[in-house]
Scaffold this motif. Structure first.
Motif, PDB file in Angstrom:
ATOM      1  N   ARG A 219    -140.723  -8.405 -75.068  1.00 38.46           N
ATOM      2  CA  ARG A 219    -140.373  -8.795 -76.538  1.00 38.46           C
ATOM      3  C   ARG A 219    -141.361  -8.007 -78.011  1.00 38.46           C
ATOM      4  N   CYS A 220    -143.260  -7.888 -76.948  1.00 40.94           N
ATOM      5  CA  CYS A 220    -143.866  -7.010 -78.294  1.00 40.94           C
ATOM      6  C   CYS A 220    -143.615  -5.437 -77.421  1.00 40.94           C
ATOM      7  N   ASP A 221    -143.107  -5.429 -76.127  1.00 38.24           N
ATOM      8  CA  ASP A 221    -143.014  -3.889 -76.066  1.00 38.24           C
ATOM      9  C   ASP A 221    -141.396  -3.025 -76.959  1.00 38.24           C
ATOM     10  N   ALA A 222    -140.643  -3.884 -76.997  1.00 35.71           N
ATOM     11  CA  ALA A 222    -139.571  -3.755 -77.545  1.00 35.71           C
ATOM     12  C   ALA A 222    -140.072  -3.946 -79.256  1.00 35.71           C
ATOM     13  N   LEU A 223    -140.481  -4.886 -79.329  1.00 37.69           N
ATOM     14  CA  LEU A 223    -140.760  -3.944 -81.314  1.00 37.69           C
ATOM     15  C   LEU A 223    -141.407  -3.260 -81.296  1.00 37.69           C
ATOM     16  N   ASN A 224    -143.367  -3.089 -80.873  1.00 38.46           N
ATOM     17  CA  ASN A 224    -143.938  -2.044 -80.626  1.00 38.46           C
ATOM     18  C   ASN A 224    -143.301  -0.138 -80.527  1.00 38.46           C
ATOM     19  N   ARG A 225    -141.727  -0.631 -80.187  1.00 35.06           N
ATOM     20  CA  ARG A 225    -141.610   0.605 -79.823  1.00 35.06           C
ATOM     21  C   ARG A 225    -140.924   0.659 -80.994  1.00 35.06           C
ATOM     22  N   TYR A 226    -139.983  -0.068 -81.385  1.00 34.64           N
ATOM     23  CA  TYR A 226    -139.578   0.384 -82.859  1.00 34.64           C
ATOM     24  C   TYR A 226    -140.679   0.298 -83.687  1.00 34.64           C
ATOM     25  N   LEU A 227    -141.892   0.389 -84.056  1.00 37.81           N
ATOM     26  CA  LEU A 227    -142.193   0.399 -85.081  1.00 37.81           C
ATOM     27  C   LEU A 227    -143.264   1.115 -85.095  1.00 37.81           C
ATOM     28  N   LEU A 228    -143.156   1.688 -83.498  1.00 40.92           N
ATOM     29  CA  LEU A 228    -144.084   2.869 -83.573  1.00 40.92           C
ATOM     30  C   LEU A 228    -143.321   4.070 -83.849  1.00 40.92           C
ATOM     31  N   GLU A 229    -141.834   4.088 -84.027  1.00 45.07           N
ATOM     32  CA  GLU A 229    -140.943   5.545 -83.686  1.00 45.07           C
ATOM     33  C   GLU A 229    -140.435   5.382 -85.642  1.00 45.07           C
ATOM     34  N   LYS A 230    -140.528   4.069 -85.905  1.00 48.12           N
ATOM     35  CA  LYS A 230    -140.796   4.388 -87.317  1.00 48.12           C
ATOM     36  C   LYS A 230    -141.970   4.300 -88.181  1.00 48.12           C
ATOM     37  N   ALA A 231    -143.579   4.939 -87.654  1.00 51.60           N
ATOM     38  CA  ALA A 231    -144.294   5.562 -88.485  1.00 51.60           C
ATOM     39  C   ALA A 231    -143.848   6.941 -88.040  1.00 51.60           C
ATOM     40  N   LYS A 232    -142.951   7.761 -87.819  1.00 53.34           N
ATOM     41  CA  LYS A 232    -142.669   8.507 -87.290  1.00 53.34           C
ATOM     42  C   LYS A 232    -142.377   8.972 -88.752  1.00 53.34           C
ATOM     43  N   ILE A 233    -141.500   8.293 -89.015  1.00 55.29           N
ATOM     44  CA  ILE A 233    -140.910   8.498 -90.656  1.00 55.29           C
ATOM     45  C   ILE A 233    -141.504   7.419 -91.610  1.00 55.29           C
ATOM     46  N   SER A 234    -141.763   6.953 -91.882  1.00 57.17           N
ATOM     47  CA  SER A 234    -142.688   5.817 -93.319  1.00 57.17           C
ATOM     48  C   SER A 234    -143.904   4.899 -92.580  1.00 57.17           C
ATOM     49  N   THR A 235    -144.676   5.263 -93.771  1.00 58.03           N
ATOM     50  CA  THR A 235    -146.233   4.571 -93.599  1.00 58.03           C
ATOM     51  C   THR A 235    -145.956   3.205 -93.721  1.00 58.03           C
ATOM     52  N   GLU A 236    -144.916   2.342 -94.090  1.00 60.50           N
ATOM     53  CA  GLU A 236    -144.819   0.723 -94.404  1.00 60.50           C
ATOM     54  C   GLU A 236    -145.691   0.210 -93.975  1.00 60.50           C
ATOM     55  N   ILE A 237    -145.583  -0.300 -92.372  1.00 56.35           N
ATOM     56  CA  ILE A 237    -146.109  -1.504 -91.768  1.00 56.35           C
ATOM     57  C   ILE A 237    -147.087  -0.612 -90.741  1.00 56.35           C
ATOM     58  N   CYS A 238    -148.476  -1.171 -90.673  1.00 54.94           N
ATOM     59  CA  CYS A 238    -149.131  -0.716 -89.622  1.00 54.94           C
ATOM     60  C   CYS A 238    -150.003  -1.963 -88.942  1.00 54.94           C
ATOM     61  N   ALA A 239    -149.688  -2.344 -88.295  1.00 53.27           N
ATOM     62  CA  ALA A 239    -149.525  -3.270 -87.264  1.00 53.27           C
ATOM     63  C   ALA A 239    -149.273  -3.275 -86.351  1.00 53.27           C
ATOM     64  N   LEU A 240    -149.604  -3.876 -85.036  1.00 59.49           N
ATOM     65  CA  LEU A 240    -147.993  -3.524 -83.336  1.00 59.49           C
ATOM     66  C   LEU A 240    -148.777  -5.155 -82.903  1.00 59.49           C
ATOM     67  N   ALA A 241    -148.292  -5.569 -82.263  1.00 57.37           N
ATOM     68  CA  ALA A 241    -147.759  -6.558 -81.706  1.00 57.37           C
ATOM     69  C   ALA A 241    -148.496  -7.462 -80.121  1.00 57.37           C
ATOM     70  N   SER A 242    -149.474  -7.747 -80.654  1.00 61.95           N
ATOM     71  CA  SER A 242    -150.253  -7.639 -78.892  1.00 61.95           C
ATOM     72  C   SER A 242    -149.872  -9.179 -78.321  1.00 61.95           C
ATOM     73  N   PRO A 243    -149.061  -8.911 -76.596  1.00 70.05           N
ATOM     74  CA  PRO A 243    -148.721 -10.647 -76.018  1.00 70.05           C
ATOM     75  C   PRO A 243    -150.399 -11.080 -75.444  1.00 70.05           C
ATOM     76  N   VAL A 244    -150.873 -10.365 -75.327  1.00 72.24           N
ATOM     77  CA  VAL A 244    -152.268 -10.892 -75.455  1.00 72.24           C
ATOM     78  C   VAL A 244    -153.485 -12.157 -76.604  1.00 72.24           C
ATOM     79  N   THR A 245    -152.886 -11.272 -76.929  1.00 70.66           N
ATOM     80  CA  THR A 245    -153.246 -12.428 -78.372  1.00 70.66           C
ATOM     81  C   THR A 245    -152.445 -13.619 -79.263  1.00 70.66           C
ATOM     82  N   GLY A 246    -151.382 -12.995 -78.996  1.00 77.30           N
ATOM     83  CA  GLY A 246    -149.763 -13.457 -79.664  1.00 77.30           C
ATOM     84  C   GLY A 246    -149.688 -13.652 -81.432  1.00 77.30           C
ATOM     85  N   GLU A 247    -151.056 -12.349 -81.252  1.00 70.61           N
ATOM     86  CA  GLU A 247    -150.768 -11.747 -83.309  1.00 70.61           C
ATOM     87  C   GLU A 247    -151.459 -10.818 -83.000  1.00 70.61           C
ATOM     88  N   GLY A 248    -150.892  -9.450 -84.505  1.00 67.97           N
ATOM     89  CA  GLY A 248    -151.144  -7.754 -84.328  1.00 67.97           C
ATOM     90  C   GLY A 248    -152.059  -7.160 -84.755  1.00 67.97           C
TER      91      GLY A 248
END
Length: 525
Positions: free
Chosen positions: A419-448
């Protein structure tokens, strides 16, 4: 050209809608991530307060903004999440994020509190989060939420609530009143809410500079409004321009939540329950004499002149004895997210306190590999050197400083990883065109994990197996296409050579210091 800290202000247009009930709805909220909403964060503060941490299966966030925290915690954690935000633009964005990973892990609604809280198809919740909502809604909506907590928060369940508090906000309230009045009377259109916020701020600053008697009595007003000048107008509009805004004393919040059978548990931020970081010796001695726990919180707010509280409340407290507390500690897993050499041997909140090397050094030496360690193993390794209680206290302080994090059980980590891999892929791709979101998801800690734009782009280059020698061109071309430049030491680097040199410097820092930790957190491969 834009610098990397440039914010593109925009508005949805349209007048304040009836469904918004006075809350700013014609301008989108910021895309912040708030780790306090992670249910995993309950565990250590509860243990230090001698309370049983809940087993959280169903969680709810009321007023989720853009839904960044909601989605990260749903995808990275074990709980099923439910949330509502009455702004349909926010709900649309949040649902689109959920669709990138596992939409079944989160239920997203655009209903107002009255409609959402009356739904009969919602489960009972182990955790309900209210971040930045309580102070900015009407009395009617507060009553609706209290009734929802009474009916839908399980026995043993936890409420997380943050709010503006008194007496800290008393001195600055004239600023808020000026901003609201200027926006209400002087602004010609609600189509440009962000610009209205800037104009109201500029006018209010001028008025206060001419109000010498007021500012002589309350000298913090001018520094406070100067601080606001540099803030995001989106934030200012939501924070200051709502029809409803009610900072409260702790006792007022307590009186409302008592009707939902809730008792105060502890601060979300453990350092705010650690007296050595809060009070001088005279204050500490006086604080120890206060036997009533509710009155103690009021005294704390006065001594610290607190403006904002982040608290846990619980429905039905179960006090742990020392043996029970130790057994729960031993089942926990921790990892350090700092380099050993960068860990400060001081802890600070309102005051600075030195850490005892004879206790902390052995613990830090064990955690220095940035790997996951069970607390039970740490106790075994330090047996005869550091007492168990001292280890628990030290880990709580390191956690409060954000030097270490809790790791989820292994089965939760493996379930969350795709789940985190899929969400983080989306967020990283979004970083190429936007500066809106500044967090990635960690499956280890359950948080960003908060990451700046360049670190996100380095992460994208790593995930795409781009050779290190090509990262500089990869990053520079993205910045060039977006018309952005790097800001270093508060100065925008205008020419290409300066930007490329800074990219190379930051790439080396990322590879040597940040990448290993991001990998250990399961964020990057």
């Amino acid at each position: 050209m834009q610098a990397l800290n440039f914010i593109n202000f925009y508005s949805n247009g349209g007048s304040m809608s009836a469904w918004s009930e006075g809350y700013v709805s014609d301008i989108n909220y910021t895309y912040g991530y708030y780790q306090e909403l992670n249910p995993q964060r309950v565990i250590i503060p509860f243990l230090m307060a001698g309370l049983t941490p809940p087993n959280i299966q169903n969680a709810c966030e009321l007023g989720f903004g853009q839904g960044v925290s909601l989605n990260i915690h749903a995808m990275a954690g074990n709980a099923k999440w439910y949330g509502t935000d009455f702004n349909p633009s926010h709900a649309f964005f949040a649902q689109n994020m959920a669709n990138q990973s596992d939409a079944d892990k989160v239920y997203i609604s655009d209903q107002g509190f009255k409609e959402f809280c009356a739904r009969e198809d919602l489960p009972e919740f182990d955790f309900i989060g209210l971040h930045g909502i309580w102070s900015w809604i009407s009395d009617e909506n507060r009553d609706i939420i209290v009734d929802f907590l009474r009916r839908k928060l399980k026995v043993g369940g936890v409420l997380y609530i943050s709010y503006n508090t008194l007496p800290g906000w008393a001195a600055a309230s004239p600023i808020r009143h000026l901003l609201v009045e200027h926006e209400r009377i002087m602004s010609s259109s609600a189509h440009h809410r962000a610009q209205n916020a800037k104009s109201a701020l500029e006018a209010s600053k001028q008025i206060l500079e001419l109000s010498q008697r007021l500012c002589n009595t309350t000298p913090t007003l001018i520094p406070k409004i100067n601080e606001l000048v540099g803030m995001d107008p989106h934030y200012l509009a939501h924070e200051y321009l709502n029809k409803d805004w009610q900072p409260m004393y702790f006792s007022q919040v307590e009186a409302l939540l008592e009707s939902a059978k809730l008792n105060y548990a502890c601060s979300v931020r453990y350092l705010e329950d650690f007296p050595e970081c809060l009070f001088d010796s005279e204050q500490q001695e006086y604080f120890k004499t206060i036997e009533n726990p509710s009155f103690a919180q009021t005294i704390k707010d006065y001594m610290l002149n607190k403006q904002f509280r982040c608290d846990y409340w619980v429905k039905g407290q179960h006090k742990l004895n020392l043996a029970e507390t130790a057994e729960i500690w031993k089942k926990l897993n921790v990892l350090m997210i700092m380099k050993r050499s960068e860990v400060s041997m001081t802890v600070s909140a309102y005051r600075i306190t030195n850490l005892m090397p004879e206790i902390f050094d052995p613990i830090l030496d064990i955690l220095a590999d940035n790997k996951i360690h069970s607390v039970a193993d740490i106790l075994t390794e330090l047996d005869g050197k550091v007492s168990d209680s001292a280890v628990f206290n030290a880990l709580a302080l390191l956690y409060g400083k954000n030097d270490i994090l809790l790791a989820q059980p292994k089965e939760y980590i493996e379930q969350a990883r795709p789940r985190c891999d899929a969400l983080n892929r989306y967020l990283l791709e979004k970083a190429k065109i936007s500066t809106e979101i500044c967090a990635l998801a960690s499956p280890v800690t359950g948080e960003g994990m908060l990451l700046g734009l360049l670190d996100q782009l380095f992460s994208l280059a790593h995930q795409d197996d781009i050779p290190h020698s090509e990262w500089e061109d990869f990053i520079w071309n993205i910045l060039l296409n977006k018309g952005q430049r790097i800001v270093k030491d508060n100065q925008t680097l205008e020419n290409e050579a300066e930007n490329r040199e800074e990219i190379k410097r930051l790439q080396e820092l990322f590879l040597t210091q940040k990448l290993p930790i991001l990998q250990e957190l399961g964020i990057l491969k």
